[in-house]
Design a protein around this motif. Structure first.
Motif, mmCIF file in Angstrom:
data_model
loop_
_atom_site.group_PDB
_atom_site.id
_atom_site.type_symbol
_atom_site.label_atom_id
_atom_site.label_comp_id
_atom_site.label_asym_id
_atom_site.label_seq_id
_atom_site.Cartn_x
_atom_site.Cartn_y
_atom_site.Cartn_z
ATOM 1 N N ASP A 16 0.824 -1.205 0.000
ATOM 2 C CA ASP A 16 0.000 0.000 0.000
ATOM 3 C C ASP A 16 0.862 1.261 0.000
ATOM 4 N N PHE A 17 2.119 1.104 0.369
ATOM 5 C CA PHE A 17 2.998 2.265 0.538
ATOM 6 C C PHE A 17 4.427 1.803 0.307
ATOM 7 N N ASP A 37 0.139 2.404 -11.717
ATOM 8 C CA ASP A 37 -1.071 1.951 -11.036
ATOM 9 C C ASP A 37 -1.070 2.416 -9.577
ATOM 10 N N PHE A 38 -0.516 3.601 -9.334
ATOM 11 C CA PHE A 38 -0.409 4.140 -7.987
ATOM 12 C C PHE A 38 -0.225 5.647 -8.099
ATOM 13 N N PHE A 39 -0.135 6.320 -6.981
ATOM 14 C CA PHE A 39 0.176 7.751 -6.944
ATOM 15 C C PHE A 39 1.631 7.886 -6.493
ATOM 16 N N ALA A 40 2.345 8.851 -7.060
ATOM 17 C CA ALA A 40 3.781 8.939 -6.770
ATOM 18 C C ALA A 40 4.216 10.370 -6.492
ATOM 19 N N PRO A 81 18.020 9.469 -12.854
ATOM 20 C CA PRO A 81 18.596 10.464 -11.947
ATOM 21 C C PRO A 81 18.448 10.065 -10.485
ATOM 22 N N LYS A 82 19.259 10.682 -9.646
ATOM 23 C CA LYS A 82 19.072 10.510 -8.214
ATOM 24 C C LYS A 82 17.710 11.073 -7.848
ATOM 25 N N SER A 83 17.013 10.383 -6.980
ATOM 26 C CA SER A 83 15.707 10.891 -6.568
ATOM 27 C C SER A 83 15.217 10.170 -5.321
ATOM 28 N N ARG A 84 14.315 10.833 -4.633
ATOM 29 C CA ARG A 84 13.564 10.234 -3.533
ATOM 30 C C ARG A 84 12.162 9.993 -4.065
ATOM 31 N N VAL A 85 11.623 8.819 -3.827
ATOM 32 C CA VAL A 85 10.330 8.464 -4.403
ATOM 33 C C VAL A 85 9.429 7.861 -3.324
ATOM 34 N N ILE A 86 8.173 8.299 -3.332
ATOM 35 C CA ILE A 86 7.151 7.697 -2.472
ATOM 36 C C ILE A 86 6.003 7.274 -3.367
ATOM 37 N N MET A 87 5.565 6.033 -3.227
ATOM 38 C CA MET A 87 4.462 5.507 -4.030
ATOM 39 C C MET A 87 3.327 5.084 -3.114
ATOM 40 N N LEU A 88 2.123 5.528 -3.464
ATOM 41 C CA LEU A 88 0.942 5.290 -2.640
ATOM 42 C C LEU A 88 -0.081 4.484 -3.432
ATOM 43 N N SER A 89 -0.579 3.410 -2.853
ATOM 44 C CA SER A 89 -1.641 2.664 -3.513
ATOM 45 C C SER A 89 -2.914 3.505 -3.521
ATOM 46 N N ASN A 128 13.387 10.986 5.347
ATOM 47 C CA ASN A 128 14.136 9.930 6.028
ATOM 48 C C ASN A 128 13.310 9.254 7.114
ATOM 49 N N LEU A 129 12.452 10.027 7.793
ATOM 50 C CA LEU A 129 11.541 9.430 8.775
ATOM 51 C C LEU A 129 10.553 8.488 8.086
ATOM 52 N N ILE A 130 10.040 8.923 6.951
ATOM 53 C CA ILE A 130 9.122 8.077 6.182
ATOM 54 C C ILE A 130 9.816 6.789 5.754
ATOM 55 N N LEU A 131 11.037 6.939 5.235
ATOM 56 C CA LEU A 131 11.804 5.783 4.768
ATOM 57 C C LEU A 131 12.095 4.815 5.908
ATOM 58 N N LEU A 132 12.511 5.352 7.057
ATOM 59 C CA LEU A 132 12.813 4.509 8.214
ATOM 60 C C LEU A 132 11.583 3.742 8.674
ATOM 61 N N GLU A 133 10.460 4.442 8.783
ATOM 62 C CA GLU A 133 9.231 3.775 9.241
ATOM 63 C C GLU A 133 8.780 2.713 8.251
#
Length: 273
Positions: A16-17, A37-40, A81-89, A128-133
């Motif tokens: 989901d995340f 097929d998700f939000f990014a 490229p270097k990037s930080r990515v968050i994907m949400l179902s 980083n908090l998001i990534l750690l969790e």
């Protein structure tokens, strides 16, 4: 008629995340057009040329953030490229309670949101908090809190974007929602004006003030985006696509497409095979 290949779809599978730096992502080939097929949330960390959202080019620049909605078509040719990515179902995205935070993903204005120098470190720490969790306890409550905080900062920063700032006008938000739902069947400005409770003249004035476009051009934009998606990666005939998009026939659709792009649908399909 020769059939095109179906567009590849990148999926989160059973997640989901998912948060990651670029090197940790392995969903498929990012260099070719693919539907997500998700939000990014994509936060670029280097300058690497261009990427494409719904076939239009956008700059890849350090500390520029792009919000991609589910079903949009994306391509990142060349060096990743270097990037930080968050994907949400879709399920995670739909559970975000704040309408403002969901609406900034509306696929109308795809320009990036610039993070000012003074916010780079604070938002990096939040990522980083998001990534750690996500990599440890993966508590959905904390992920929601952290993600909402990040999106709220992006929402604030989006006021500095001419296109995205229009999302902060409730009347335009309603208009975008209506067009995204009805553009295939409702082409007249009066339909949308009536739903919003304004005259056609007034809603056109508001849109022109905010976006330098007419309501009809907004409808055309939504239609054109979907037309490009279907032409490039659908096995449907051009006649089928034309009817599905609300045109009386293929000839009407072809004239519209060429007027908007300078290409015939046939040529566009050939060049995107």
């Amino acid at each position: 008629m020769k059939k095109t290949k179906e567009i590849p779809v990148h999926r989160l599978a059973d997640k989901d995340f998912y948060a990651s730096y670029t090197e940790g992502i392995n969903l498929g080939d990012f260099s070719v057009s693919h539907r997500i097929d998700f939000f990014a949330i994509v936060w670029f960390g280097s300058d690497e040329g261009l990427h494409y959202i719904d076939f239009n080019p956008y700059p890849v620049k350090k500390n520029l953030v792009y919000l991609l909605a589910r079903n949009q078509v994306h391509a990142l040719p060349g060096k990743r490229p270097k990037s930080r990515v968050i994907m949400l179902s879709k399920a995670f995205f739909d559970s975000i309670e704040d309408d403002d935070l969901r609406f900034i993903f509306a696929p109308f204005s795809n320009e990036g949101i610039a993070i000012p120098d003074e916010m780079v470190e604070p938002l990096s720490n939040l990522f980083n908090l998001i990534l750690l969790e996500n990599n440890t306890s993966n508590d959905a409550r904390l992920l929601h809190i952290y993600t909402n905080a990040l999106l709220l900062h992006l929402y604030r920063l989006s006021h500095n974007s001419a296109g995205r700032s229009a999302y902060h006008d409730e009347r335009l938000r309603k208009l975008f929602e209506l067009i995204s739902t009805h553009y295939k069947t409702q082409k007249l400005v009066e339909f949308y004006a009536d739903k919003i409770g304004l005259t056609a003249k007034r809603i056109n004035q508001i849109v022109k003030e905010k976006l330098a476009l007419s309501v009809s051009q907004l409808i055309y934009n939504y239609t054109l985006i979907e037309a490009k998606r279907e032409i490039s990666h659908s096995t449907k005939s051009l006649k089928e696509i034309a009817i599905e998009l609300g045109f009386k026939g293929q000839s009407y659709f072809s004239r519209f497409f060429k007027k908007q792009t300078g290409y015939t649908p046939e040529r566009f399909r050939q060049e995107n095979l």
